[in-house]
Design an enzyme around this catalytic site. Structure first.
Site, PDB file in Angstrom:
ATOM      1  CG  ASN A  55      36.716  31.850  36.785  1.00  0.00           C
ATOM      2  OD1 ASN A  55      35.655  31.243  36.885  1.00  0.00           O
ATOM      3  ND2 ASN A  55      37.388  32.309  37.823  1.00  0.00           N
ATOM      4  CB  VAL A 104      40.568  30.799  29.457  1.00  0.00           C
ATOM      5  CG1 VAL A 104      39.941  29.905  30.497  1.00  0.00           C
ATOM      6  CG2 VAL A 104      39.632  30.974  28.294  1.00  0.00           C
ATOM      7  CB  CYS A 105      42.148  33.188  34.451  1.00  0.00           C
ATOM      8  SG  CYS A 105      42.992  33.064  36.021  1.00  0.00           S
ATOM      9  CB  ILE A 106      40.945  27.396  34.242  1.00  0.00           C
ATOM     10  CG1 ILE A 106      41.333  27.090  32.816  1.00  0.00           C
ATOM     11  CG2 ILE A 106      39.542  27.905  34.328  1.00  0.00           C
ATOM     12  CD1 ILE A 106      40.470  26.006  32.217  1.00  0.00           C
ATOM     13  CE1 TYR A 142      43.273  38.637  34.062  1.00  0.00           C
ATOM     14  CE2 TYR A 142      43.492  36.462  33.076  1.00  0.00           C
ATOM     15  CZ  TYR A 142      43.806  37.360  34.077  1.00  0.00           C
ATOM     16  OH  TYR A 142      44.626  36.971  35.094  1.00  0.00           O
TER      17      TYR A 142
END
Lengths: 600, 167
Positions: free
Chosen positions: B81, B88-90, B83
């Site tokens: 999650n 951060v991809c949440i 990159y």
């Protein structure tokens, strides 16, 4: 390919430039002084070219001997006015002074400019130059060199003030991000803004004066520009005043009930104030451009196309503001009609602060789900989303009118406007030819959208270019590419830099890529390494952890910001060292366990 | 605008300093710009990231808390999650309006009642339990699913790098 020998042609720096200008001017003065030593210099001579119209008629006294200083100066001046070379030198000198003045103001008020400010300044400057060029040659269609000069000096003064006011606005926004701005920088910035405002008054007088001779149209062309400048500056000044008032209030009375009440009352006031200023500026700009389009018969020309694009953009902008305002009004009405203010007992039962601003509530609105918020906090949230911030209950379920009155695109509006694609109408990539030439584009886009994003320190164009490069070299982080693009201003050059190894990824990316140049760092991480158990863990000493002030670190929030920074830094270091120590000890334990197992 | 955001950030900073959650430190790097923070997150125990201290940068918008901050790890990370540049991809960091992956319900998204502390805690739990359905880093997601032991070894290396221990 760009022209290679011109590639690194340096832009003369300011020192050299001002030195050359001064030398050129003194040469001209010397030349003029030589001429007036001769008697009869003032009779119509071969010098009397087209420039003489300005000054020659004014005087014909010729006294070679016994001149006073004043006369001497005015004679020198007369000669210089007549000589085209001298005139150009003087104009050059004026520009030089102008630049020096700008530098002085920058040094005095702003100090060093931040990268984003420089970027913004450069973009603004070239766009301004481009549009004014279009205006002077495409719309006014000046024929005589004197007229060009007059317009040029007018626009350089105007542009100077515009840029300064823009810069002050950026700086103000930056300063408002910090809780500890020194008092003096506020004073300096305010003084500069006031000076710009006062100067725009002076410019107004000038425009009236010029309009008296040049006609109503000229007056209006100049007047709109001045008005825009004044309005923008005033806008910043008033916002600044609000901000300073806030800060002062905060330091004297820390979030008392009094303050939150004034905040609550000021919500709509400051909203309408912002809206008013924005709309006025946009409408004036729109009228200005319409005037340009209609007045000069420039239909079916390049200039009219540029103006039309600008008009389209301005129109969209106004429309967007209007839609947003309607949304605001609707949400506010809805709020007032459907959600009652919380009663005293409800407020007492709910001892929490407002969940949006974390400040004390003594007046609050109650949502149907029972959650309480400040009126203004709730309003600004509901403008962009229609659910309760705490429990996410969708509020338009109870009020089906919400969906009908509020088109879906409006709800997403705040996000949309920061992310709107930037369409470039015209793009000139100067750095392809000479490194210092500007790359500029006529953006038919929202300049303010870039500014909203000021912390990112990039503009749309740079960002687009960086993404272009990154698709080719995914292993180089975007920030590195953008840094390089700031220097090269061209995709081709940056790509070349990467290929030639001049641009490398920062260390943390680089050491991963050593054995795998394609940037798949997973592979390098996969390469087999000695097993942890075979490592001699005893060689790491863990005693370096300082334990003196670890107890005091956790439980204090200092009033002074430098102390806070220091404490934070110490806490971080302490945490890393602790983690390191724990890790090594664990590995040691594991290693001895393995050894014991082997021995037994 | 910035005034209320500043007050709220100050309050959060104070709270995080006085009652820091276990293994988390966060605050503005330089108080001249209060809208840019650095956070240190300790890898959760019992996971492959255990023991590591991961630095990350948080950048707040001027209308915080109406819009979410952006978070980016400044150390090298390998996680489904996150990159490859550290972003951060949440879901908690996504504004309610947008849905880049097209799978989140708006209930998981940003709302002004969220805070830095809640973000960092969700990041900790994300480190512990990657969501391999949202692939910010497809390679990592694949490895997490199929070759867990290799994933663990990479994580181990990252942990050591963050502690300054040669791998």
């Amino acid at each position: 390919m760009p022209v290679v020998p011109l590639e690194r042609l340096p832009l003369p720096n300011l020192k050299v430039y001002s030195f050359v200008s001064v030398v050129a001017l003194s040469a001209c003065i010397y030349y003029a002084a030589q001429i007036i030593k001769e008697p009869n210099w003032n009779y119509p001579t071969e010098f009397d070219k087209k420039d003489s119209g300005n000054a020659a008629g004014a005087r014909n006294t010729t006294d070679a001997d016994g001149r006073t200083v004043g006369q001497f100066v005015s004679d020198v001046f007369t000669v210089m006015i007549r000589e085209p070379v001298c005139v150009w030198t003087m104009i050059n000198m004026a520009f030089c002074w102008f630049i020096l003045l700008g530098r002085a103001v920058q040094k005095l008020v702003f100090g060093d400019l931040r990268v984003s400010e420089q970027q913004q300044l450069r973009d603004k400057f070239w766009n301004f130059v481009f549009y004014k060029f279009i205006f002077v040659f495409g719309i006014i269609n000046v024929q005589y060199i004197d007229e060009v000069l007059l317009w040029c000096s007018w626009f350089s003064l105007l542009g100077f003030l515009h840029l300064l006011s823009q810069l002050s606005k950026d700086r103000f926004e930056y300063l408002s991000f910090s809780p500890r701005t020194p008092f003096w920088s506020h004073v300096k910035l305010m003084a500069l803004l006031a000076a710009i405002f006062a100067l725009s008054g002076f410019m107004f007088v000038v425009s009236i004066f010029v309009g008296f001779f040049g006609g109503l149209n000229t007056f209006f062309f100049m007047f709109y520009e001045v008005l825009l400048l004044a309005i923008r500056t005033l806008h910043v000044i008033i916002r600044y005043a609000f901000h300073l008032y806030d800060i002062r209030n905060e330091s004297t009375t820390p979030a008392t009930s009094e303050e939150s009440r004034t905040l609550d009352k000021r919500g709509p006031v400051s909203y309408y104030f912002e809206l008013g200023f924005d709309l006025t500026a946009l409408i004036i700009d729109l009228i200005h451009h319409l005037h340009m389009l209609l007045w000069s018969n420039i239909f079916l020309s390049m200039a009219s196309l540029v103006i039309c694009m600008q008009l389209r953009f301005l129109f969209h902008e106004i429309q967007r503001k209007y839609k947003k305002h309607r949304n605001y009004l609707w949400v506010r009405n809805h709020l007032e009609q459907n959600y009652p203010m919380a009663t005293k007992t409800e407020l007492q039962e709910n001892s929490d602060n407002c969940a949006i601003c974390w400040e004390n509530m003594d007046a609050a609105r109650k949502l149907p789900c029972g959650h309480l918020f400040h009126n203004t906090c709730l309003l600004s949230w509901l403008e962009q989303d229609t659910s309760c911030p705490t429990c996410r209950m969708t509020l338009n379920i109870q009020n089906p009118s919400v969906t009908s009155l509020e088109p879906p695109e409006l709800q997403a509006d705040p996000q949309e406007n920061t992310r709107r694609p930037f369409n470039h109408f015209f793009h000139f990539d100067g750095s392809r030819y000479v490194s210092w030439l500007p790359s500029f584009s006529v953006e038919v886009s929202h300049v303010q959208a870039i500014r909203q994003n000021h912390m990112a320190a990039t503009n749309s164009q740079l960002d687009a270019m960086a993404r272009q490069v990154q698709t080719l070299f995914p292993h180089i982080p975007l920030s590195t590419i953008i840094e390089d693009l700031r220097v090269t201003r061209s995709v081709e050059l940056t790509v070349e830099n990467v290929l030639d190894g001049r641009l490398v990824a920062p260390p943390m990316f680089r050491d991963l890529n050593l054995d795998e140049p394609t940037g798949r760092h997973t592979l390098s991480l996969l390469s087999t390494e000695p097993e942890p158990s075979s490592r001699n863990w005893d060689e790491f000493n863990t005693d370096s952890v300082e334990t003196e002030d670890t107890v005091t670190l956790g439980s204090r929030f200092s009033k002074s910001s430098t102390e806070r920074e220091k404490i934070l830094h110490k806490r971080k270091e302490h945490m890393i060292q602790q983690a390191r120590k724990r890790y090594i000890e664990k590995q040691k334990a594991a290693a001895t366990a393995v050894r014991c197992e082997l021995q037994s | 605008m910035a005034g209320s955001a500043l007050r709220r950030l100050m309050a959060e900073y104070k709270q995080l300093t006085l009652n820091p959650p276990e293994g988390i430190i966060a605050g503005p790097i330089n108080e001249e710009n209060f809208f840019e923070w650095e956070a240190l997150i300790t890898g959760p125990e019992g996971t492959c990231f255990e023991g590591g201290v991961f630095p990350a940068k948080l950048v707040f918008p001027a209308d915080y808390p109406l819009s979410p901050p952006k978070m980016q790890f400044t150390c090298e990370m390998f996680h489904p999650n996150i990159y490859s540049d550290g972003r951060v991809c949440i879901s908690i960091l996504h504004a309610p309006g947008d849905d880049p992956m097209g799978y989140e319900s708006s209930a998981e998204r940003w709302s002004p009642v969220q805070s830095v502390e809640k973000i960092l805690l969700s990041v900790v739990s994300m480190l512990a339990e990657p969501n391999d359905e949202s692939g910010a880093n497809v390679d990592a997601a694949k490895m997490w699913r199929e070759h867990r032991d290799e994933f663990n070894r990479i994580a181990e290396k990252i942990v050591r790098r963050t502690l300054g221990i040669p791998t």
